[in-house]
Design a protein around this motif. Structure first.
Motif, mmCIF file in Angstrom:
data_model
loop_
_atom_site.group_PDB
_atom_site.id
_atom_site.type_symbol
_atom_site.label_atom_id
_atom_site.label_comp_id
_atom_site.label_asym_id
_atom_site.label_seq_id
_atom_site.Cartn_x
_atom_site.Cartn_y
_atom_site.Cartn_z
ATOM 1 N N TYR A 1 0.806 -1.217 0.000
ATOM 2 C CA TYR A 1 0.000 0.000 0.000
ATOM 3 C C TYR A 1 0.840 1.269 0.000
ATOM 4 O O TYR A 1 0.311 2.373 -0.069
ATOM 5 N N CYS A 2 2.163 1.149 0.070
ATOM 6 C CA CYS A 2 3.026 2.279 0.442
ATOM 7 C C CYS A 2 3.880 2.760 -0.728
ATOM 8 O O CYS A 2 4.499 1.965 -1.442
ATOM 9 N N VAL A 3 3.979 4.089 -0.876
ATOM 10 C CA VAL A 3 4.793 4.679 -1.940
ATOM 11 C C VAL A 3 6.204 5.029 -1.482
ATOM 12 O O VAL A 3 7.036 5.433 -2.294
ATOM 13 N N VAL A 4 6.491 4.883 -0.180
ATOM 14 C CA VAL A 4 7.758 5.383 0.349
ATOM 15 C C VAL A 4 8.982 4.828 -0.385
ATOM 16 O O VAL A 4 9.899 5.592 -0.730
ATOM 17 N N PRO A 5 9.079 3.508 -0.669
ATOM 18 C CA PRO A 5 10.271 3.034 -1.377
ATOM 19 C C PRO A 5 10.443 3.672 -2.758
ATOM 20 O O PRO A 5 11.569 3.807 -3.243
ATOM 21 N N TYR A 6 9.332 4.055 -3.368
ATOM 22 C CA TYR A 6 9.390 4.652 -4.700
ATOM 23 C C TYR A 6 9.825 6.116 -4.658
ATOM 24 O O TYR A 6 10.457 6.604 -5.601
ATOM 25 N N VAL A 7 9.475 6.820 -3.598
ATOM 26 C CA VAL A 7 9.764 8.253 -3.532
ATOM 27 C C VAL A 7 10.979 8.588 -2.671
ATOM 28 O O VAL A 7 11.569 9.657 -2.820
ATOM 29 N N ARG A 8 11.357 7.675 -1.775
ATOM 30 C CA ARG A 8 12.514 7.907 -0.916
ATOM 31 C C ARG A 8 13.733 7.075 -1.327
ATOM 32 O O ARG A 8 14.831 7.287 -0.810
ATOM 33 N N GLY A 9 13.535 6.104 -2.235
ATOM 34 C CA GLY A 9 14.656 5.301 -2.693
ATOM 35 C C GLY A 9 14.963 4.131 -1.770
ATOM 36 O O GLY A 9 14.270 3.871 -0.796
ATOM 37 N N ARG A 10 16.037 3.417 -2.108
ATOM 38 C CA ARG A 10 16.430 2.234 -1.345
ATOM 39 C C ARG A 10 17.075 2.650 -0.018
ATOM 40 O O ARG A 10 17.536 3.776 0.156
ATOM 41 N N GLU A 11 17.121 1.680 0.893
ATOM 42 C CA GLU A 11 17.719 1.942 2.203
ATOM 43 C C GLU A 11 19.197 2.284 2.066
ATOM 44 O O GLU A 11 19.947 1.621 1.339
ATOM 45 N N ARG A 12 19.611 3.317 2.782
ATOM 46 C CA ARG A 12 21.009 3.711 2.820
ATOM 47 C C ARG A 12 21.314 4.291 4.196
ATOM 48 O O ARG A 12 20.660 5.212 4.654
ATOM 49 N N SER A 13 22.292 3.714 4.836
ATOM 50 C CA SER A 13 22.645 4.070 6.211
ATOM 51 C C SER A 13 23.767 5.096 6.238
ATOM 52 O O SER A 13 24.721 5.010 5.448
ATOM 53 N N ARG A 14 23.673 6.023 7.170
ATOM 54 C CA ARG A 14 24.777 6.938 7.411
ATOM 55 C C ARG A 14 25.896 6.200 8.147
ATOM 56 O O ARG A 14 25.636 5.278 8.931
ATOM 57 N N GLU A 15 27.131 6.581 7.895
ATOM 58 C CA GLU A 15 28.255 6.001 8.618
ATOM 59 C C GLU A 15 28.102 6.323 10.112
ATOM 60 O O GLU A 15 27.670 7.425 10.485
ATOM 61 N N PHE A 16 28.475 5.358 10.953
ATOM 62 C CA PHE A 16 28.349 5.586 12.387
ATOM 63 C C PHE A 16 29.137 6.809 12.835
ATOM 64 O O PHE A 16 28.691 7.571 13.694
ATOM 65 N N ILE B 1 -0.897 2.691 24.629
ATOM 66 C CA ILE B 1 -1.352 3.962 25.203
ATOM 67 C C ILE B 1 -1.962 4.858 24.132
ATOM 68 O O ILE B 1 -2.668 5.812 24.449
ATOM 69 N N GLY B 2 -1.709 4.540 22.868
ATOM 70 C CA GLY B 2 -2.275 5.326 21.784
ATOM 71 C C GLY B 2 -2.041 4.656 20.452
ATOM 72 O O GLY B 2 -1.110 3.853 20.294
ATOM 73 N N LEU B 3 -2.899 4.974 19.472
ATOM 74 C CA LEU B 3 -2.797 4.417 18.130
ATOM 75 C C LEU B 3 -2.893 5.534 17.095
ATOM 76 O O LEU B 3 -3.578 6.535 17.309
ATOM 77 N N PHE B 4 -2.209 5.340 15.979
ATOM 78 C CA PHE B 4 -2.376 6.202 14.822
ATOM 79 C C PHE B 4 -3.164 5.388 13.799
ATOM 80 O O PHE B 4 -2.648 4.414 13.243
ATOM 81 N N THR B 5 -4.428 5.764 13.603
ATOM 82 C CA THR B 5 -5.341 4.955 12.791
ATOM 83 C C THR B 5 -5.761 5.717 11.547
ATOM 84 O O THR B 5 -6.053 6.913 11.609
ATOM 85 N N PHE B 6 -5.814 5.015 10.423
ATOM 86 C CA PHE B 6 -6.136 5.653 9.154
ATOM 87 C C PHE B 6 -6.990 4.722 8.303
ATOM 88 O O PHE B 6 -6.785 3.505 8.302
ATOM 89 N N ILE B 7 -7.914 5.294 7.577
ATOM 90 C CA ILE B 7 -8.625 4.540 6.541
ATOM 91 C C ILE B 7 -7.685 4.381 5.351
ATOM 92 O O ILE B 7 -6.962 5.318 4.984
ATOM 93 N N TYR B 8 -7.675 3.213 4.750
ATOM 94 C CA TYR B 8 -6.803 2.940 3.614
ATOM 95 C C TYR B 8 -6.910 4.037 2.554
ATOM 96 O O TYR B 8 -8.008 4.461 2.185
ATOM 97 N N SER B 9 -5.739 4.491 2.107
ATOM 98 C CA SER B 9 -5.678 5.527 1.076
ATOM 99 C C SER B 9 -4.975 4.960 -0.151
ATOM 100 O O SER B 9 -3.819 4.534 -0.083
ATOM 101 N N LYS B 10 -5.673 4.933 -1.268
ATOM 102 C CA LYS B 10 -5.143 4.370 -2.511
ATOM 103 C C LYS B 10 -3.983 5.213 -3.022
ATOM 104 O O LYS B 10 -4.104 6.423 -3.180
ATOM 105 N N ARG B 11 -2.859 4.566 -3.290
ATOM 106 C CA ARG B 11 -1.666 5.249 -3.786
ATOM 107 C C ARG B 11 -1.307 4.735 -5.165
ATOM 108 O O ARG B 11 -1.016 3.556 -5.352
ATOM 109 N N GLU B 12 -1.348 5.604 -6.161
ATOM 110 C CA GLU B 12 -1.060 5.225 -7.533
ATOM 111 C C GLU B 12 0.342 4.621 -7.652
ATOM 112 O O GLU B 12 1.302 5.126 -7.090
ATOM 113 N N GLY B 13 0.421 3.504 -8.370
ATOM 114 C CA GLY B 13 1.708 2.858 -8.590
ATOM 115 C C GLY B 13 2.033 1.758 -7.611
ATOM 116 O O GLY B 13 3.048 1.066 -7.774
#
Length: 473
Positions: free
Chosen positions: A196-211, A363-375
């Motif tokens: 359901y998520c566009v994040v990998p498409y818009v943020r790119g692949r995982e890349r870690s900063r050097e410690f 103690i709390g939840l972040f709840t959302f109705i599914y949002s259609k993401r193109e692609g």
């Protein structure tokens, strides 16, 4: 060094510093007074951290800052693509500036962030919002000086949206929004590809900063007196997998928390697929690491979790939670994310989510109705349940969580906590808001000079999502 990660070269960064000087010189000759910039941020804490870098560069270039868009010479919208509602807000707020731009043609209007990395969004901006001067994506924030100089000196619109996996730019200036609380990105991008998520498409692949880069920034924050430092990543549990030699997120936490100083470390966001027992043991053993676990489960039904491509089951998720509770007991607090009405979800499957919520005791939840993401794959799935029915499900979930949150707050009555006082409260004019190690909000009457400090506060009157308290001398 990182594997398959492009670190922005010193040469490139020096080029941007030259453009900073050019912009500074240009605006000194163009404006009699210091021009003001308005940076509007939508979405997650990573976007907030990006905006702090944007403001850092703008400050060096000679801009002051305002929250009033109609008094700014530069307006930048840093956008979010996770849900349709956030996109609609951006379009509405950008459209509202059309008249202002027509009356003030020297004003620069810019759009950046995750929305802009989507081809159909960039096309819509280009065709329907022709008064927008500058559009740039998530991978070129460090090039803002060059892009802004181009927008200021040419009569041509600037679109910089490279289709790459992303880079890491170290050493950018940061203008932080808070004097005692700081965001510290440790990695960027995501490899999980939840359906359901566009994040990998818009943020790119995982890349870690050097410690070493993280440690240097962390030590600077501690020396500057920052009390709460939140480590950021789309999936912090994956930190270090692309580094050589490898270093786990647990090891990163241990190393940072051993640094001398009066501070507390938080982190987000964790993915259950990559959450390890070692991480939970590190949380339990490191005094400076907050005993708050934000671990999104999204659905309590295994079929839906499979369709979401989450990579774990309900049973595995609960095994992690139970182990964390076993290690940290009453010190631990839990929050989570839930998507209601994923394509094809039935009410019976949604009921599995409700039962997991009861078992979780968050103690709390972040709840959302599914949002259609193109692609995304989920956008192609059958979705027969109406939005109205999904809204009813959401209300059921919120009513359930309200009872659970109130019950969780009662468990803290009479206890005294070391709390970080982070701002003004909402319960009255004289109230301040503070956060326990476990992320529980306690409001108490006190002097505003306490903001940005740690204080011992006794929980006296639990409410639904907050507790009234009294400062202890």
């Amino acid at each position: 060094m990182a594997v398959n990660t492009r670190r922005v070269s010193e040469e490139e960064l020096n080029t941007q510093k030259e453009y900073e000087k050019k912009v500074s010189s240009l605006i000194q000759t163009r404006y009699s007074n210091k021009p003001l910039a308005c940076v509007v941020t939508y979405g997650c804490q990573q976007n907030v951290a990006d905006s702090e870098k944007i403001k850092g560069m703008l400050e060096i270039m000679g801009y002051g800052f305002t929250e009033d868009r109609l008094s700014a010479k530069l307006v930048i919208f840093n956008t979010c693509a996770v849900r349709e509602h956030a996109e609609d807000r951006v379009f509405g707020n950008v459209g509202a500036l059309k008249k202002y731009k027509l009356k003030n043609p020297d004003v620069i209007i810019a759009l950046c962030g995750c929305m802009m990395q989507q081809e159909h969004i960039a096309k819509r901006i280009k065709e329907s919002f022709q008064f927008v001067d500058l559009v740039f994506g998530t991978h070129v924030v460090h090039k803002l000086p060059e892009l802004l100089y181009t927008a200021l000196t040419r009569r041509k619109r600037v679109f910089e949206l490279p289709d790459i996996d992303g880079v890491i730019a170290e050493g950018l200036p940061v203008k932080r929004d808070n004097d005692s609380k700081a965001w510290l990105p440790i990695m960027y991008g995501c490899n999980n590809f939840c359906s359901y998520c566009v994040v990998p498409y818009v943020r790119g692949r995982e890349r870690s900063r050097e410690f070493s880069d993280i440690e240097k920034e962390f030590r600077k924050l501690v020396s500057q007196g920052y009390k709460e430092i939140t480590l950021l990543g789309q999936n912090v549990n994956s930190y270090g997998k692309d580094l050589n030699p490898k270093i786990s997120f647990s090891e990163l936490l241990r190393r940072l928390s051993s640094i001398d100083g009066d501070y507390r470390i938080r982190f987000m966001t964790s993915h259950p697929k990559d959450c390890t027992k070692e991480l939970l043991e590190t949380m339990a053993s490191c005094d400076r690491v907050a005993k708050h676990l934000h671990l999104p489960f999204q659905s309590g039904n295994n079929r839906i979790l499979g369709l979401m491509n989450r990579g774990y089951t309900r049973e595995h998720y609960l095994s992690l939670i139970n182990y964390a509770k076993e290690l940290m007991g009453d010190e631990l607090s839990i929050t989570s994310d839930i998507i209601v009405g994923f394509p094809g979800e039935t009410y019976e499957e949604f009921s599995d989510t409700k039962s997991l919520v009861e078992e979780l005791g968050a103690i709390g939840l972040f709840t959302f109705i599914y949002s259609k993401r193109e692609g995304t794959p989920a956008a192609e799935m059958d979705d027969p349940v109406s939005y109205e029915d999904k809204s009813l499900w959401l209300r059921e979930l919120l009513a359930l969580q309200e009872k659970i949150s109130a019950r969780q707050m009662q468990l803290h009555k009479g206890k005294t906590f070391k709390c970080f006082v982070y701002g003004k409260g909402k319960l009255g004019d004289n109230y301040l808001a503070a956060r326990t190690d476990g992320n529980v909000i306690i409001e108490f009457e006190g002097d505003e000079r306490l903001i940005g400090t740690f204080q011992n506060i006794k929980a006296t009157e639990p409410l639904t999502y907050v507790i009234k308290g009294e400062i202890q001398k």
